[in-house]
Motif scaffolding. Structure first.
Motif, mmCIF file in Angstrom:
data_model
loop_
_atom_site.group_PDB
_atom_site.id
_atom_site.type_symbol
_atom_site.label_atom_id
_atom_site.label_comp_id
_atom_site.label_asym_id
_atom_site.label_seq_id
_atom_site.Cartn_x
_atom_site.Cartn_y
_atom_site.Cartn_z
ATOM 1 N N ASP A 89 -16.752 -3.009 1.958
ATOM 2 C CA ASP A 89 -15.796 -3.655 2.859
ATOM 3 C C ASP A 89 -16.129 -3.391 4.322
ATOM 4 O O ASP A 89 -15.865 -4.232 5.187
ATOM 5 C CB ASP A 89 -14.379 -3.170 2.546
ATOM 6 C CG ASP A 89 -13.822 -3.787 1.272
ATOM 7 O OD1 ASP A 89 -14.583 -4.479 0.577
ATOM 8 O OD2 ASP A 89 -12.637 -3.567 0.967
ATOM 9 N N THR A 90 -16.708 -2.215 4.608
ATOM 10 C CA THR A 90 -17.096 -1.903 5.986
ATOM 11 C C THR A 90 -18.156 -2.877 6.490
ATOM 12 O O THR A 90 -18.078 -3.376 7.624
ATOM 13 C CB THR A 90 -17.630 -0.464 6.086
ATOM 14 O OG1 THR A 90 -16.656 0.441 5.573
ATOM 15 C CG2 THR A 90 -17.937 -0.099 7.531
ATOM 16 N N VAL A 91 -19.143 -3.145 5.656
ATOM 17 C CA VAL A 91 -20.194 -4.098 6.015
ATOM 18 C C VAL A 91 -19.587 -5.481 6.255
ATOM 19 O O VAL A 91 -19.931 -6.174 7.230
ATOM 20 C CB VAL A 91 -21.266 -4.162 4.917
ATOM 21 C CG1 VAL A 91 -22.270 -5.273 5.210
ATOM 22 C CG2 VAL A 91 -21.980 -2.824 4.793
ATOM 23 N N LEU A 92 -18.664 -5.898 5.405
ATOM 24 C CA LEU A 92 -18.004 -7.190 5.569
ATOM 25 C C LEU A 92 -17.215 -7.234 6.876
ATOM 26 O O LEU A 92 -17.210 -8.252 7.579
ATOM 27 C CB LEU A 92 -17.059 -7.451 4.388
ATOM 28 C CG LEU A 92 -17.706 -7.728 3.028
ATOM 29 C CD1 LEU A 92 -16.622 -7.894 1.962
ATOM 30 C CD2 LEU A 92 -18.572 -8.968 3.091
ATOM 31 N N TYR A 93 -16.553 -6.139 7.207
ATOM 32 C CA TYR A 93 -15.747 -6.078 8.438
ATOM 33 C C TYR A 93 -16.629 -6.230 9.673
ATOM 34 O O TYR A 93 -16.340 -7.041 10.558
ATOM 35 C CB TYR A 93 -14.981 -4.757 8.486
ATOM 36 C CG TYR A 93 -14.334 -4.480 9.823
ATOM 37 C CD1 TYR A 93 -13.213 -5.211 10.231
ATOM 38 C CD2 TYR A 93 -14.855 -3.507 10.675
ATOM 39 C CE1 TYR A 93 -12.621 -4.969 11.469
ATOM 40 C CE2 TYR A 93 -14.267 -3.255 11.907
ATOM 41 C CZ TYR A 93 -13.157 -3.989 12.298
ATOM 42 O OH TYR A 93 -12.585 -3.754 13.517
ATOM 43 N N TYR A 94 -17.712 -5.458 9.738
ATOM 44 C CA TYR A 94 -18.604 -5.542 10.889
ATOM 45 C C TYR A 94 -19.211 -6.940 11.026
ATOM 46 O O TYR A 94 -19.341 -7.492 12.129
ATOM 47 C CB TYR A 94 -19.724 -4.505 10.780
ATOM 48 C CG TYR A 94 -19.292 -3.085 11.080
ATOM 49 C CD1 TYR A 94 -18.451 -2.800 12.153
ATOM 50 C CD2 TYR A 94 -19.728 -2.027 10.300
ATOM 51 C CE1 TYR A 94 -18.062 -1.495 12.438
ATOM 52 C CE2 TYR A 94 -19.338 -0.710 10.570
ATOM 53 C CZ TYR A 94 -18.505 -0.459 11.639
ATOM 54 O OH TYR A 94 -18.116 0.825 11.924
ATOM 55 N N ALA A 95 -19.601 -7.521 9.874
ATOM 56 C CA ALA A 95 -20.199 -8.863 9.903
ATOM 57 C C ALA A 95 -19.191 -9.907 10.379
ATOM 58 O O ALA A 95 -19.532 -10.791 11.182
ATOM 59 C CB ALA A 95 -20.713 -9.227 8.520
ATOM 60 N N SER A 96 -17.960 -9.819 9.908
ATOM 61 C CA SER A 96 -16.940 -10.790 10.306
ATOM 62 C C SER A 96 -16.613 -10.667 11.791
ATOM 63 O O SER A 96 -16.365 -11.678 12.466
ATOM 64 C CB SER A 96 -15.672 -10.602 9.471
ATOM 65 O OG SER A 96 -15.098 -9.331 9.696
ATOM 66 N N GLU A 97 -16.621 -9.448 12.316
ATOM 67 C CA GLU A 97 -16.381 -9.246 13.745
ATOM 68 C C GLU A 97 -17.491 -9.894 14.579
ATOM 69 O O GLU A 97 -17.245 -10.478 15.630
ATOM 70 C CB GLU A 97 -16.304 -7.750 14.050
ATOM 71 C CG GLU A 97 -15.035 -7.073 13.566
ATOM 72 C CD GLU A 97 -13.800 -7.550 14.332
ATOM 73 O OE1 GLU A 97 -13.712 -7.260 15.537
ATOM 74 O OE2 GLU A 97 -12.958 -8.229 13.718
ATOM 75 N N THR A 98 -18.721 -9.793 14.095
ATOM 76 C CA THR A 98 -19.854 -10.403 14.806
ATOM 77 C C THR A 98 -19.758 -11.917 14.786
ATOM 78 O O THR A 98 -19.963 -12.581 15.813
ATOM 79 C CB THR A 98 -21.185 -9.966 14.152
ATOM 80 O OG1 THR A 98 -21.275 -8.539 14.182
ATOM 81 C CG2 THR A 98 -22.378 -10.556 14.895
ATOM 82 N N VAL A 99 -19.441 -12.494 13.618
ATOM 83 C CA VAL A 99 -19.345 -13.948 13.481
ATOM 84 C C VAL A 99 -18.272 -14.511 14.402
ATOM 85 O O VAL A 99 -18.448 -15.567 15.031
ATOM 86 C CB VAL A 99 -19.047 -14.332 12.013
ATOM 87 C CG1 VAL A 99 -18.721 -15.826 11.898
ATOM 88 C CG2 VAL A 99 -20.223 -13.996 11.119
ATOM 89 N N SER A 100 -17.146 -13.825 14.515
ATOM 90 C CA SER A 100 -16.014 -14.335 15.297
ATOM 91 C C SER A 100 -16.324 -14.476 16.780
ATOM 92 O O SER A 100 -15.623 -15.182 17.500
ATOM 93 C CB SER A 100 -14.800 -13.417 15.115
ATOM 94 O OG SER A 100 -15.042 -12.129 15.678
ATOM 95 N N LYS A 101 -17.379 -13.833 17.257
ATOM 96 C CA LYS A 101 -17.743 -13.875 18.680
ATOM 97 C C LYS A 101 -18.857 -14.875 18.969
ATOM 98 O O LYS A 101 -19.346 -14.962 20.090
ATOM 99 C CB LYS A 101 -18.169 -12.481 19.136
ATOM 100 C CG LYS A 101 -17.070 -11.422 18.989
ATOM 101 C CD LYS A 101 -17.594 -10.025 19.283
ATOM 102 C CE LYS A 101 -16.503 -8.985 19.042
ATOM 103 N NZ LYS A 101 -17.001 -7.596 19.236
#
Length: 480
Positions: free
Chosen positions: A357-369
């Motif tokens: 889930d940590t990997v998913l969180y970091y990836a989603s934060e990157t995509v949103s920007k």
């Protein structure tokens, strides 16, 4: 693991190289649990499926997965969340191994190959194209991947008979099925689930996906056509030339059907086994429309394959001991169970270690920007990376799409484009990642080691990667 008996035998070299690679991946996964902080999203149940609730991520204090559990993970898989799937795959592979041994001893495979060679020898590249299309269609329309493992050894023998090698046989069957699975037109296990979670009409947007299918078919056919031409001109240029020598000797009498003592019974034998394959294919087609049937497709298909194979062997009157030959066949393929457990344990370590889930969180934060073009590439890369740990397409769809769909909308992407990125990221890498149990098992049925397979397919994978990104950028541009 390797002997002179008929049937499927796990190559020692392939087996031990696979074990070594998977062991390194298990250790690597364990180390990651100490390098990446653990965290978790909240989850909820929707229509009986567990999905992530976006915006609920939190870091956890506990981190690191106990070192000793890195090595017990293959056993823990047997009572983990994937236990039923793992047991079904192992049973399926063992039944295929035993049945194939019996059919091989009966002479039926030689009989079939003889007929195909006589019919297509003068225009075998046409047969190459037909087989690629057949396997790709089943993967693309019905989402079949694991189930067609049963046909791979037969296609490899055909490849030998046509003067090609085991890599070509794998290309016509395994590669083609995987390419079709990834070029999903109606695939219910990736496309269907992803569209459902994203709130899209079932199997919508099929026009663009048909274009994708045609493009990927041309790429795969061109790749295999070029390779077969090369080894036809100089067989020693085959990447598995030395490894194939013993196998070629084993099936050297494939065109000498007149020497088989039970020849007069083999026509009837082929019809009986062919009828069982028709039942299997019919079940696949019906299962596409009846989800309850597709959920148990593997054991049902294994049973049909077993019954049809044993009845065909009995009708062949080959004079052998069917039960003994079946048990020998199971024994030859049994070591593959360890490869399945080790491949599945990588996901178990990552999940239990709390870093998925940590990997998913970091990836989603990157995509949103990001902007839409950068975001679609990042979504594709995210799915591509997660597929290394979670090979199940439907499981990955339920895990990722609740995050990807709202992110896509946030950055100006349509859900349809996001689903296409998911299908691309999920499918093609199944044919590359050693954590995919079916890939490792299929290679284990042949003389092809994973390093040789990697060397053979990496140019194709690189081309596919570039084409996938290009198609996604076009999809964004046209507002697909």
């Amino acid at each position: 693991m390797e002997n002179n008996n008929a049937g499927l035998q796990i190559s020692k070299k392939s087996f031990f190289s696979s074990v070594f690679i998977l062991l390194l991946l298990m250790i690597g996964a364990g180390i990651l649990t100490y390098l990446i902080p653990s965290g978790a999203f909240e989850r909820t149940i929707v229509d009986g499926k567990e999905i992530i609730v976006p915006g609920t991520f939190r870091f956890l204090e506990d981190g690191g997965y106990a070192v000793w559990r890195w090595f017990t993970a293959p056993i823990e898989v047997l009572w983990g969340p994937d236990a039923v799937t793992v047991i079904m795959i192992i049973a399926f592979i063992c039944i295929i191994g035993g049945t194939f041994a019996v059919l091989d001893k009966s002479g039926m495979l030689q009989y079939i190959m003889n007929g195909l060679v006589k019919k297509y020898e003068s225009y075998k590249h046409k047969l190459l194209g037909i087989l690629i299309l057949f396997f790709m269609l089943f993967g693309s329309i019905f989402g079949i991947f694991e189930e067609l493992v049963a046909l791979v050894p037969i296609v490899i023998i055909l490849s030998y008979a046509l003067g090609w090698d085991s890599l070509t046989g794998l290309g016509m069957s395994l590669l083609a099925t995987g390419f079709g699975f990834a070029s999903a037109t109606l695939n219910p296990f990736t496309l269907g689930v992803a569209q459902e979670v994203a709130g899209l009409p079932a199997f919508s947007g099929v026009g663009f996906r048909i274009v994708v299918f045609v493009i990927m078919y041309c790429i795969l056919y061109g790749f295999l056509y070029k390779y077969t031409k090369k080894i036809e001109n100089d067989p020693s240029k085959s990447l598995v030339y030395e490894e194939d020598i013993k196998q070629r000797e084993k099936y050297a009498n494939i065109t000498a059907i007149e020497t088989l003592p039970n020849e007069q019974y083999l026509g009837r034998t082929v019809k009986i086994f062919g009828a069982s394959l028709v039942v299997v294919i019919s079940y696949i087609v019906v299962g596409f429309f009846v989800p309850a049937l597709s959920s148990v497709s593997m054991p049902v298909m294994a049973l049909c394959f077993l019954i049809g194979g044993l009845m065909a062997a009995k009708a062949s009157k080959y004079g052998g001991n069917i039960i003994k030959d079946f048990i020998n066949g199971v024994g030859g393929i049994a070591p593959s169970a360890l490869l399945i457990l080790m491949a599945m344990s990588v996901k178990l370590i990552i999940t239990n270690g709390g870093i998925m889930d940590t990997v998913l969180y970091y990836a989603s934060e990157t995509v949103s920007k990001m902007g839409p073009y950068g975001a679609i590439v990042m979504i594709y890369l995210l799915v591509l990376g997660m597929n290394f740990f979670i090979s199940s397409g439907s499981a990955k769809a339920f895990l990722l799409m609740p995050l990807i769909a709202p992110l896509a909308e946030l950055v100006g992407l349509t859900s349809q484009v996001a689903v296409q990125a998911f299908c691309f990221g999920d499918g093609f890498s199944n044919l590359l990642y050693p954590t995919n149990a079916i890939l490792m098992i299929t290679l284990g049925l042949t003389v092809v080691s994973y390093p040789k397979w990697f060397r053979f397919t990496i140019p194709l994978q690189a081309l596919t990667f570039v084409v996938n990104i290009g198609l996604l950028l076009v999809a964004v541009m046209i507002g697909y």
